[in-house]
Scaffold this motif. Structure first.
Motif, PDB file in Angstrom:
ATOM      1  N   SER A 347       0.803  -1.226   0.000  1.00  0.00           N
ATOM      2  CA  SER A 347       0.000   0.000   0.000  1.00  0.00           C
ATOM      3  C   SER A 347       0.834   1.273   0.000  1.00  0.00           C
ATOM      4  CB  SER A 347      -0.958  -0.006   1.201  1.00  0.00           C
ATOM      5  OG  SER A 347      -0.226  -0.111   2.418  1.00  0.00           O
ATOM      6  N   VAL A 348       1.849   1.325   0.848  1.00  0.00           N
ATOM      7  CA  VAL A 348       2.713   2.507   0.915  1.00  0.00           C
ATOM      8  C   VAL A 348       4.029   2.257   0.184  1.00  0.00           C
ATOM      9  CG1 VAL A 348       3.908   4.112   2.453  1.00  0.00           C
ATOM     10  CG2 VAL A 348       1.692   3.178   3.119  1.00  0.00           C
ATOM     11  N   ALA A 349       4.515   1.025   0.255  1.00  0.00           N
ATOM     12  CA  ALA A 349       5.826   0.717  -0.321  1.00  0.00           C
ATOM     13  C   ALA A 349       5.863   0.915  -1.833  1.00  0.00           C
ATOM     14  CB  ALA A 349       6.236  -0.713   0.036  1.00  0.00           C
ATOM     15  N   LEU A 350       4.846   0.458  -2.536  1.00  0.00           N
ATOM     16  CA  LEU A 350       4.876   0.537  -4.003  1.00  0.00           C
ATOM     17  C   LEU A 350       4.907   1.974  -4.522  1.00  0.00           C
ATOM     18  CD1 LEU A 350       2.550  -2.413  -5.097  1.00  0.00           C
ATOM     19  CD2 LEU A 350       5.049  -2.296  -5.123  1.00  0.00           C
ATOM     20  N   PRO A 351       4.078   2.886  -4.016  1.00  0.00           N
ATOM     21  CA  PRO A 351       4.189   4.281  -4.469  1.00  0.00           C
ATOM     22  C   PRO A 351       5.559   4.899  -4.185  1.00  0.00           C
ATOM     23  CG  PRO A 351       2.106   3.945  -3.346  1.00  0.00           C
ATOM     24  CD  PRO A 351       2.919   2.702  -3.120  1.00  0.00           C
ATOM     25  N   LEU A 352       6.107   4.606  -3.007  1.00  0.00           N
ATOM     26  CA  LEU A 352       7.415   5.167  -2.667  1.00  0.00           C
ATOM     27  C   LEU A 352       8.524   4.540  -3.505  1.00  0.00           C
ATOM     28  CD1 LEU A 352       7.233   5.505   1.229  1.00  0.00           C
ATOM     29  CD2 LEU A 352       6.761   7.210  -0.516  1.00  0.00           C
ATOM     30  N   MET A 353       8.417   3.247  -3.775  1.00  0.00           N
ATOM     31  CA  MET A 353       9.395   2.589  -4.642  1.00  0.00           C
ATOM     32  C   MET A 353       9.337   3.157  -6.057  1.00  0.00           C
ATOM     33  SD  MET A 353       9.120  -1.410  -3.431  1.00  0.00           S
ATOM     34  CE  MET A 353      10.389  -1.975  -4.557  1.00  0.00           C
ATOM     35  N   LEU A 354       8.150   3.465  -6.518  1.00  0.00           N
ATOM     36  CA  LEU A 354       7.996   4.059  -7.843  1.00  0.00           C
ATOM     37  C   LEU A 354       8.722   5.398  -7.915  1.00  0.00           C
ATOM     38  CD1 LEU A 354       6.565   3.792 -10.611  1.00  0.00           C
ATOM     39  CD2 LEU A 354       4.677   5.105  -9.626  1.00  0.00           C
ATOM     40  N   VAL A 355       8.551   6.213  -6.879  1.00  0.00           N
ATOM     41  CA  VAL A 355       9.220   7.517  -6.835  1.00  0.00           C
ATOM     42  C   VAL A 355      10.737   7.339  -6.764  1.00  0.00           C
ATOM     43  CG1 VAL A 355       9.541   9.613  -5.474  1.00  0.00           C
ATOM     44  CG2 VAL A 355       7.250   8.685  -5.801  1.00  0.00           C
ATOM     45  N   ASP A 356      11.189   6.405  -5.932  1.00  0.00           N
ATOM     46  CA  ASP A 356      12.629   6.210  -5.732  1.00  0.00           C
ATOM     47  C   ASP A 356      13.311   5.645  -6.974  1.00  0.00           C
ATOM     48  OD1 ASP A 356      12.230   7.142  -3.216  1.00  0.00           O
ATOM     49  OD2 ASP A 356      13.070   5.425  -2.174  1.00  0.00           O
ATOM     50  N   PHE A 357      12.724   4.623  -7.570  1.00  0.00           N
ATOM     51  CA  PHE A 357      13.394   3.933  -8.669  1.00  0.00           C
ATOM     52  C   PHE A 357      13.188   4.611 -10.022  1.00  0.00           C
ATOM     53  CE2 PHE A 357      13.256   0.539  -5.504  1.00  0.00           C
ATOM     54  CZ  PHE A 357      14.519  -0.007  -5.635  1.00  0.00           C
ATOM     55  N   VAL A 358      12.027   5.219 -10.219  1.00  0.00           N
ATOM     56  CA  VAL A 358      11.754   5.857 -11.507  1.00  0.00           C
ATOM     57  C   VAL A 358      12.257   7.292 -11.535  1.00  0.00           C
ATOM     58  CG1 VAL A 358       9.946   6.550 -13.127  1.00  0.00           C
ATOM     59  CG2 VAL A 358       9.768   4.365 -11.926  1.00  0.00           C
ATOM     60  N   LEU A 359      11.959   8.045 -10.478  1.00  0.00           N
ATOM     61  CA  LEU A 359      12.363   9.453 -10.431  1.00  0.00           C
ATOM     62  C   LEU A 359      13.710   9.664  -9.751  1.00  0.00           C
ATOM     63  CD1 LEU A 359       8.926  11.076  -9.488  1.00  0.00           C
ATOM     64  CD2 LEU A 359       9.892  10.642 -11.757  1.00  0.00           C
ATOM     65  N   GLU A 360      14.312   8.561  -9.259  1.00  0.00           N
ATOM     66  CA  GLU A 360      15.621   8.605  -8.593  1.00  0.00           C
ATOM     67  C   GLU A 360      15.627   9.534  -7.384  1.00  0.00           C
ATOM     68  OE1 GLU A 360      18.399   9.667 -11.670  1.00  0.00           O
ATOM     69  OE2 GLU A 360      18.541   7.614 -12.401  1.00  0.00           O
ATOM     70  N   LYS A 361      14.533   9.495  -6.624  1.00  0.00           N
ATOM     71  CA  LYS A 361      14.433  10.265  -5.385  1.00  0.00           C
ATOM     72  C   LYS A 361      14.799   9.378  -4.199  1.00  0.00           C
ATOM     73  CE  LYS A 361      12.796  14.124  -7.209  1.00  0.00           C
ATOM     74  NZ  LYS A 361      13.420  15.449  -7.050  1.00  0.00           N
ATOM     75  N   ARG A 362      14.489   9.876  -2.989  1.00  0.00           N
ATOM     76  CA  ARG A 362      14.862   9.138  -1.789  1.00  0.00           C
ATOM     77  C   ARG A 362      13.747   9.235  -0.742  1.00  0.00           C
ATOM     78  NH1 ARG A 362      20.167  10.455   1.960  1.00  0.00           N
ATOM     79  NH2 ARG A 362      19.883   8.795   3.450  1.00  0.00           N
ATOM     80  N   TYR A 363      12.527   8.916  -1.156  1.00  0.00           N
ATOM     81  CA  TYR A 363      11.398   8.993  -0.243  1.00  0.00           C
ATOM     82  C   TYR A 363      11.284   7.751   0.634  1.00  0.00           C
ATOM     83  CZ  TYR A 363       9.359  13.303  -2.028  1.00  0.00           C
ATOM     84  OH  TYR A 363       9.132  14.625  -2.342  1.00  0.00           O
ATOM     85  N   GLY A 364      11.809   6.632   0.174  1.00  0.00           N
ATOM     86  CA  GLY A 364      11.719   5.405   0.943  1.00  0.00           C
ATOM     87  C   GLY A 364      12.496   5.484   2.233  1.00  0.00           C
ATOM     88  N   THR A 365      11.811   5.353   3.348  1.00  0.00           N
ATOM     89  CA  THR A 365      12.464   5.344   4.647  1.00  0.00           C
ATOM     90  C   THR A 365      11.670   4.443   5.577  1.00  0.00           C
ATOM     91  OG1 THR A 365      13.304   6.730   6.461  1.00  0.00           O
ATOM     92  CG2 THR A 365      11.200   7.360   5.495  1.00  0.00           C
ATOM     93  N   THR A 366      12.305   3.919   6.589  1.00  0.00           N
ATOM     94  CA  THR A 366      11.702   2.886   7.432  1.00  0.00           C
ATOM     95  C   THR A 366      10.381   3.325   8.038  1.00  0.00           C
ATOM     96  OG1 THR A 366      13.931   2.108   7.966  1.00  0.00           O
ATOM     97  CG2 THR A 366      12.142   1.330   9.361  1.00  0.00           C
ATOM     98  N   ARG A 367      10.305   4.541   8.529  1.00  0.00           N
ATOM     99  CA  ARG A 367       9.091   4.992   9.228  1.00  0.00           C
ATOM    100  C   ARG A 367       7.892   5.087   8.295  1.00  0.00           C
ATOM    101  NH1 ARG A 367      11.372  11.101  10.447  1.00  0.00           N
ATOM    102  NH2 ARG A 367      11.884  11.661   8.297  1.00  0.00           N
TER     103      ARG A 367
END
Length: 526
Positions: A347-367
């Protein structure tokens, strides 16, 4: 033969429940031990500022005036006081951090008013809320797996899970968010089963609780919606209509804060999300994030060294265990079970992974991916329960899976033990705050110290939580030189600008001796 197998099952089940209770007691202990030992870092300082009712400009203006101030003066902006009311807590969030929802801070303000002003009391609220995780998790396992034993095993893993213990000891809303996720999940499954208006009304209430606990709960609610749509075969059934009405009701209750976010958009307060990352760096980071649900030795994401390399085999083992757990879950359970775990995990991981891997950002964090970690832990609990207790599992396989479960438990207990004895952990941003305990230790060794600074007021509050009441402070704005009061045995400059350092040397004909990376001692002429 069947009676013998049944007896073995009964003994195995009783021992597993007993062992789970022991781990639960250990987990509760780790949630409350040394609550005030770790540095009270910037995010927690903001939490305390919010419950005080003041805003950053108010605090900065009233403290940064060049006058001598004490610890008590600093703490005025860290704990509830008579000058500000609960409505000021909400106003502060609305004006400065509208992306942070208010429920946790309002309840925390009352908690601190009731139990006293201290770091331990402030953090104890999160620890107390985290205890609600266990009955909610047990309830979820009952309605999802229809198994009390899986519930007990899940409780055991979550009780000594490093990431759950870590955020149970932090004065932020993550524990409340976890409880909201679990209780909304359980009430959704219950409503889908009983199909009563009251059950859907309860679910709507838990949605509003979730929305007011963490903004990212919206992704969880969306994941639950995808689950309902898929279970109902993409048809507009009564259950789907009930879900949509519950979602609407929960969102309507949240609309006042939506209006606040629209009318008071939050400024960009963090820069780490814009850090460019390669695909490999993102993959490595995400693997480390997920592994913290079972193993955490305090290695920061940006840290390099031999320890990080040594952890790679363990992270790969945890990754393999996660994949296999999901595989077994999907193979051996009904669609309503495995699909729920998958939608919760993604639910939360996939949108953040999309941002991180496609847009090369760094939104993925443990919390932010705590829902994903919960989903993974549910899958792992199911795996170990079925492998250890199934009558179709051979003796040597049961021993193997028992050993693997034991290793997972040992890794969790070891992580929690190390965490409980440390003053600094990766979530406290050691690259910024590592020096603060050392600086505080130097300052408090002086008999009558004075600390002068023009640094960021939030970071000065971080240091204020580390020093003793004998320390006095003088804070000035950038471009100003303070009038130094004599009579102190030691006068220090902390994290000061070049202008302030040069000005103090020139105006007071003094010399600066660098004691630490962030600390200078002023040698005044005698």
């Amino acid at each position: 033969m069947k009676k013998e197998l049944s007896r073995k099952w009964s003994i195995s089940r009783n021992w597993l429940c007993f062992f789970s209770i022991i781990l639960l007691v250990i987990g509760v202990f780790y949630r409350f031990v040394n609550l005030d030992k770790k540095i009270y870092w910037g995010d927690e300082v903001f939490t305390s500022l919010r419950i005080s009712g003041y805003t950053v400009p108010e605090m900065d203006r009233q403290l940064r005036n060049g006058r001598l101030i004490s610890i008590e003066d600093l703490q005025k902006y860290q704990y509830p006081n008579l000058e500000k009311k609960t409505i000021d807590t909400i106003k502060g969030l609305a004006s400065e951090e509208s992306q942070v929802v208010p429920l946790y801070f309002v309840i925390l303000r009352f908690w601190v008013e009731w139990f006293g002003n201290s770091v331990a009391v402030t953090r104890s609220f999160s620890a107390f809320i985290s205890l609600l995780t266990f009955p909610c998790l047990y309830w979820l396992c009952q309605v999802l797996f229809e198994s009390s034993l899986i519930g007990w095993i899940a409780i055991a893993f979550v009780a000594i899970s490093p990431v759950h213990v870590l955020y149970a000891q932090e004065a932020r809303a993550y524990s409340l968010w976890i409880v909201a996720i679990l209780i909304s999940s359980a009430t959704l499954l219950r409503a889908m089963r009983f199909k009563t208006k009251f059950a859907w009304l309860i679910y709507a209430a838990t949605l509003s609780l979730g929305f007011y606990s963490q903004l990212f709960f919206g992704f969880v609610a969306l994941g639950q919606g995808i689950y309902v749509v898929a279970i109902e075969g993409f048809r507009l059934t009564k259950i789907l209509i009930s879900y949509l009405l519950s979602l609407l009701a929960g969102f309507v209750i949240f609309l006042p804060w939506v209006f606040v976010m629209i009318t008071n958009p939050a400024p960009q307060t963090v820069s780490w999300t814009d850090t460019k990352q390669t695909f490999f760096a993102s993959a490595t980071r995400w693997a480390g994030i997920v592994s913290r649900g079972f193993l955490d030795l305090g290695v920061a994401p940006g840290e390099s060294g031999k320890l990080k390399i040594a952890l790679i085999p363990f992270i790969l083992i945890i990754f393999a265990l996660t994949i296999y757990s999901i595989y077994v879950l999907c193979r051996r359970t009904d669609k309503r079970v495995w699909l729920f775990v998958l939608t919760l995990s993604g639910s939360v991981a996939l949108p953040l992974m999309l941002v991180d891997f496609v847009l090369e950002k760094r939104y993925g964090t443990t919390r932010y991916i705590l829902p994903s970690i919960l989903g993974i832990q549910l899958a792992v609990a199911y795996l170990f329960t079925t492998k250890i207790t199934s009558i179709y599992t051979s003796v040597w396989q049961k021993k193997l899976w028992s050993f693997l479960a034991f290793m997972v438990i040992i890794s969790g207990v070891l992580s929690c033990t190390l965490m409980s004895q440390s003053r600094m952990w990766w979530n406290k941003v050691p690259e910024i705050n590592q020096q603060y305990p050392q600086v505080a230790d130097i300052i408090v060794k002086a008999n009558k110290p004075l600390l002068i600074s023009d640094a960021n007021i939030i970071q000065l509050q971080v240091l204020g939580h580390l020093v003793e009441p004998k320390v006095r402070f003088q804070f000035v704005a950038k471009g100003q030189i303070p009038k130094i009061t004599y009579g102190f045995t030691d006068v220090f400059l902390f994290d000061s600008s070049d202008f302030l350092k040069a000005g103090v040397e020139k105006v007071y004909n003094s010399k600066l001796e660098q004691i630490d990376k962030l600390l200078w001692k002023i040698r005044l002429p005698t």
